[in-house]
Design a protein around this motif. Structure first.
Motif, PDB file in Angstrom:
ATOM      1  N   SER A 120      35.744  42.564  29.975  1.00 32.12           N
ATOM      2  CA  SER A 120      36.945  43.392  31.684  1.00 32.12           C
ATOM      3  C   SER A 120      35.217  43.405  32.715  1.00 32.12           C
ATOM      4  O   SER A 120      36.053  43.666  33.645  1.00 32.12           O
ATOM      5  CB  SER A 120      36.982  45.335  30.079  1.00 32.12           C
ATOM      6  N   ASP A 121      34.060  43.708  32.698  1.00 30.12           N
ATOM      7  CA  ASP A 121      33.105  43.508  33.152  1.00 30.12           C
ATOM      8  C   ASP A 121      33.373  42.721  34.220  1.00 30.12           C
ATOM      9  O   ASP A 121      32.876  42.249  35.574  1.00 30.12           O
ATOM     10  CB  ASP A 121      32.225  43.580  33.224  1.00 30.12           C
ATOM     11  N   ILE A 122      33.243  41.343  33.567  1.00 33.56           N
ATOM     12  CA  ILE A 122      33.778  39.553  34.448  1.00 33.56           C
ATOM     13  C   ILE A 122      35.238  39.659  35.018  1.00 33.56           C
ATOM     14  O   ILE A 122      35.089  39.115  36.576  1.00 33.56           O
ATOM     15  CB  ILE A 122      33.941  38.613  33.242  1.00 33.56           C
ATOM     16  N   GLN A 123      35.755  40.273  34.638  1.00 36.53           N
ATOM     17  CA  GLN A 123      36.955  39.928  35.432  1.00 36.53           C
ATOM     18  C   GLN A 123      37.154  40.977  36.282  1.00 36.53           C
ATOM     19  O   GLN A 123      37.868  41.548  37.277  1.00 36.53           O
ATOM     20  CB  GLN A 123      38.347  41.133  34.251  1.00 36.53           C
ATOM     21  N   LEU A 124      36.561  42.589  36.138  1.00 37.88           N
ATOM     22  CA  LEU A 124      36.361  43.367  37.560  1.00 37.88           C
ATOM     23  C   LEU A 124      36.127  42.402  38.713  1.00 37.88           C
ATOM     24  O   LEU A 124      36.317  42.799  39.708  1.00 37.88           O
ATOM     25  CB  LEU A 124      35.806  44.605  37.281  1.00 37.88           C
ATOM     26  N   GLY A 125      34.681  41.729  38.135  1.00 30.77           N
ATOM     27  CA  GLY A 125      33.674  41.011  39.232  1.00 30.77           C
ATOM     28  C   GLY A 125      34.688  40.665  39.929  1.00 30.77           C
ATOM     29  O   GLY A 125      34.845  40.196  40.905  1.00 30.77           O
ATOM     30  N   GLU A 126      35.541  38.923  39.033  1.00 35.10           N
ATOM     31  CA  GLU A 126      36.652  38.252  39.800  1.00 35.10           C
ATOM     32  C   GLU A 126      37.715  38.915  40.664  1.00 35.10           C
ATOM     33  O   GLU A 126      37.805  38.502  42.393  1.00 35.10           O
ATOM     34  CB  GLU A 126      37.139  37.665  38.916  1.00 35.10           C
ATOM     35  N   ARG A 127      37.919  40.086  40.466  1.00 33.62           N
ATOM     36  CA  ARG A 127      38.785  40.779  40.783  1.00 33.62           C
ATOM     37  C   ARG A 127      38.301  41.547  42.662  1.00 33.62           C
ATOM     38  O   ARG A 127      39.029  41.180  43.613  1.00 33.62           O
ATOM     39  CB  ARG A 127      39.370  41.825  40.726  1.00 33.62           C
ATOM     40  N   LEU A 128      36.926  41.840  42.323  1.00 34.48           N
ATOM     41  CA  LEU A 128      36.906  42.419  43.412  1.00 34.48           C
ATOM     42  C   LEU A 128      35.916  40.913  44.697  1.00 34.48           C
ATOM     43  O   LEU A 128      36.356  41.426  45.640  1.00 34.48           O
ATOM     44  CB  LEU A 128      35.325  42.654  43.432  1.00 34.48           C
ATOM     45  N   VAL A 129      35.954  39.576  44.333  1.00 31.71           N
ATOM     46  CA  VAL A 129      35.322  38.693  44.491  1.00 31.71           C
ATOM     47  C   VAL A 129      35.962  38.254  45.490  1.00 31.71           C
ATOM     48  O   VAL A 129      36.200  37.982  46.497  1.00 31.71           O
ATOM     49  CB  VAL A 129      34.730  37.824  44.329  1.00 31.71           C
ATOM     50  N   GLN A 130      37.986  38.756  45.189  1.00 27.39           N
ATOM     51  CA  GLN A 130      39.271  37.841  45.127  1.00 27.39           C
ATOM     52  C   GLN A 130      39.514  39.181  46.753  1.00 27.39           C
ATOM     53  O   GLN A 130      39.889  38.568  47.686  1.00 27.39           O
ATOM     54  CB  GLN A 130      40.259  38.391  44.559  1.00 27.39           C
ATOM     55  N   CYS A 131      38.790  39.815  46.793  1.00 32.74           N
ATOM     56  CA  CYS A 131      39.161  41.283  47.650  1.00 32.74           C
ATOM     57  C   CYS A 131      37.495  41.045  49.620  1.00 32.74           C
ATOM     58  O   CYS A 131      38.605  41.928  49.644  1.00 32.74           O
ATOM     59  CB  CYS A 131      38.949  42.808  47.252  1.00 32.74           C
ATOM     60  N   HIS A 132      37.412  40.560  48.697  1.00 37.21           N
ATOM     61  CA  HIS A 132      35.975  39.644  49.695  1.00 37.21           C
ATOM     62  C   HIS A 132      36.694  39.424  50.915  1.00 37.21           C
ATOM     63  O   HIS A 132      37.726  38.443  50.862  1.00 37.21           O
ATOM     64  CB  HIS A 132      35.204  39.133  49.514  1.00 37.21           C
ATOM     65  N   VAL A 133      36.258  39.911  52.346  1.00 37.45           N
ATOM     66  CA  VAL A 133      36.568  39.556  53.895  1.00 37.45           C
ATOM     67  C   VAL A 133      36.020  38.914  54.631  1.00 37.45           C
ATOM     68  O   VAL A 133      34.697  39.944  54.417  1.00 37.45           O
ATOM     69  CB  VAL A 133      37.626  40.277  54.304  1.00 37.45           C
ATOM     70  N   ALA A 134      35.498  37.524  54.750  1.00 34.51           N
ATOM     71  CA  ALA A 134      34.352  36.696  55.157  1.00 34.51           C
ATOM     72  C   ALA A 134      34.188  37.182  56.597  1.00 34.51           C
ATOM     73  O   ALA A 134      33.238  38.319  57.362  1.00 34.51           O
ATOM     74  CB  ALA A 134      34.033  35.855  55.146  1.00 34.51           C
ATOM     75  N   ASP A 135      35.838  37.377  57.331  1.00 35.66           N
ATOM     76  CA  ASP A 135      35.663  37.732  59.315  1.00 35.66           C
ATOM     77  C   ASP A 135      36.106  38.783  58.797  1.00 35.66           C
ATOM     78  O   ASP A 135      37.863  38.432  58.532  1.00 35.66           O
ATOM     79  CB  ASP A 135      36.021  36.408  59.615  1.00 35.66           C
ATOM     80  N   ASN A 136      35.873  39.990  59.726  1.00 37.97           N
ATOM     81  CA  ASN A 136      36.676  41.175  60.114  1.00 37.97           C
ATOM     82  C   ASN A 136      37.982  40.943  60.841  1.00 37.97           C
ATOM     83  O   ASN A 136      37.958  40.887  62.822  1.00 37.97           O
ATOM     84  CB  ASN A 136      36.071  42.272  60.227  1.00 37.97           C
ATOM     85  N   PRO A 137      39.103  41.420  60.381  1.00 40.22           N
ATOM     86  CA  PRO A 137      40.106  40.525  60.961  1.00 40.22           C
ATOM     87  C   PRO A 137      40.553  41.808  62.174  1.00 40.22           C
ATOM     88  O   PRO A 137      41.650  41.588  63.372  1.00 40.22           O
ATOM     89  CB  PRO A 137      41.580  40.423  59.964  1.00 40.22           C
ATOM     90  N   TYR A 138      40.386  43.100  62.350  1.00 43.93           N
ATOM     91  CA  TYR A 138      39.923  43.963  62.597  1.00 43.93           C
ATOM     92  C   TYR A 138      39.573  44.234  63.885  1.00 43.93           C
ATOM     93  O   TYR A 138      39.063  45.314  64.346  1.00 43.93           O
ATOM     94  CB  TYR A 138      40.929  45.193  62.139  1.00 43.93           C
ATOM     95  N   ALA A 156      25.339  45.096  47.529  1.00 44.69           N
ATOM     96  CA  ALA A 156      25.246  44.284  46.861  1.00 44.69           C
ATOM     97  C   ALA A 156      26.124  45.883  45.494  1.00 44.69           C
ATOM     98  O   ALA A 156      26.424  46.890  45.625  1.00 44.69           O
ATOM     99  CB  ALA A 156      23.343  44.042  45.786  1.00 44.69           C
ATOM    100  N   LEU A 157      26.710  44.965  43.976  1.00 45.57           N
ATOM    101  CA  LEU A 157      27.394  45.460  43.346  1.00 45.57           C
ATOM    102  C   LEU A 157      27.262  45.010  42.080  1.00 45.57           C
ATOM    103  O   LEU A 157      27.370  43.827  42.002  1.00 45.57           O
ATOM    104  CB  LEU A 157      29.038  44.911  43.213  1.00 45.57           C
ATOM    105  N   TYR A 158      26.396  45.471  41.533  1.00 49.51           N
ATOM    106  CA  TYR A 158      26.832  45.493  40.019  1.00 49.51           C
ATOM    107  C   TYR A 158      27.280  45.929  38.839  1.00 49.51           C
ATOM    108  O   TYR A 158      27.628  47.093  39.078  1.00 49.51           O
ATOM    109  CB  TYR A 158      24.749  46.317  39.715  1.00 49.51           C
ATOM    110  N   ILE A 159      27.757  45.612  37.599  1.00 47.21           N
ATOM    111  CA  ILE A 159      28.971  46.071  37.207  1.00 47.21           C
ATOM    112  C   ILE A 159      27.786  45.903  35.414  1.00 47.21           C
ATOM    113  O   ILE A 159      27.600  44.756  35.359  1.00 47.21           O
ATOM    114  CB  ILE A 159      30.212  45.252  36.872  1.00 47.21           C
ATOM    115  N   LEU A 197      30.917  51.191  38.207  1.00 47.16           N
ATOM    116  CA  LEU A 197      30.382  49.695  39.058  1.00 47.16           C
ATOM    117  C   LEU A 197      28.972  51.071  40.005  1.00 47.16           C
ATOM    118  O   LEU A 197      29.549  51.772  39.812  1.00 47.16           O
ATOM    119  CB  LEU A 197      32.300  50.278  39.520  1.00 47.16           C
ATOM    120  N   TYR A 198      28.089  49.829  39.653  1.00 49.18           N
ATOM    121  CA  TYR A 198      26.814  50.946  40.627  1.00 49.18           C
ATOM    122  C   TYR A 198      27.049  50.017  42.420  1.00 49.18           C
ATOM    123  O   TYR A 198      27.190  48.744  41.847  1.00 49.18           O
ATOM    124  CB  TYR A 198      25.421  50.299  40.169  1.00 49.18           C
ATOM    125  N   LEU A 199      26.831  51.003  43.435  1.00 48.76           N
ATOM    126  CA  LEU A 199      27.521  49.983  44.521  1.00 48.76           C
ATOM    127  C   LEU A 199      25.569  50.404  44.516  1.00 48.76           C
ATOM    128  O   LEU A 199      24.944  51.912  45.158  1.00 48.76           O
ATOM    129  CB  LEU A 199      28.260  51.276  45.143  1.00 48.76           C
TER     130      LEU A 199
END
Length: 222
Positions: free
Chosen positions: A109-127, A5-8, A13-15
């Protein structure tokens, strides 16, 4: 890294790393004794990877980490005030403290940060590369979901992990084992004897019959 979970809040940013452990554990200077892996070390590794991701995105925000134990039956000895660990009953007070510190609880800015992190999410590990395996080369047994140590009988209806003390009903352990078999051998039809051997005889064939019947009924109703 895998993030629970991430909390902004107000540019911070709280991990969160969430554990559903049960049993008693001892800490020494922030390190868990007797376990196969230290959850705080794993959490710190995830924080470093997350900070690297933020650096690549050219985002400068502080990252704070918290290890959360959700199980009501967990006891930690040697826990210090400075350790980034929260128990389940402390969560409401923790979030209430954040609300009191920040008048503007959610910023743009918190909402924008959350949106950027969601875009980085990888559902399947390609490696991820799976080695070749078969039913003869994979070790059997019901493994603890926390530390992957073979569980053993505890009561007539329960199993327990000898490493972390995780306690679980046999029917839930069986459900997890069947899911693992589905994942490892998706093309093989699961039979009672096969599952019984996979579980090292820790659950009865009667319980396996019942669980398979419930599984087939659920598939028919989908």
């Amino acid at each position: 890294c895998q993030v629970d979970a991430l909390y902004i809040c107000d540019g911070v940013l709280y991990l969160f790393e969430v554990k559903n452990w049960t049993g008693a554990f001892r800490l020494n200077n922030g390190e868990f004794l007797g376990g196969s892996a230290c959850p705080l070390a794993q959490l710190n590794r995830s924080r470093k990877i997350l900070e690297r991701v933020l650096w690549n995105l050219r985002i400068s925000v502080p990252v704070e980490m918290r290890l959360v134990f959700m199980g009501p039956g967990v006891c930690l000895y040697g826990l210090r005030q400075e350790d980034p660990i929260l128990m389940a009953h402390q969560l409401p007070k923790f979030f209430e403290g954040l609300r009191r510190q920040n008048r503007r609880f959610i910023q743009r800015s918190d909402i924008q940060l959350g949106e950027r992190l969601v875009q980085c999410h990888v559902a399947d590990n390609p490696y991820r590369k799976l080695p070749p395996y078969s039913s003869k080369t994979v070790a059997s047994g019901i493994m603890c979901p926390n530390c992957r140590v073979a569980m053993r009988p505890y009561h007539a209806k329960n199993l327990i992990c000898g490493d972390c003390g995780f306690n679980e009903l046999k029917k839930n352990s069986l459900r997890r084992s069947i899911t693992e078999l589905d994942l490892l051998f998706p093309l093989e039809k699961q039979r009672v004897h096969q599952i019984y051997q996979w579980c090292d005889g820790l659950v009865s064939k009667r319980l396996i019959h019942k669980q398979l019947g419930s599984k087939e009924s659920a598939q028919l109703n989908e």
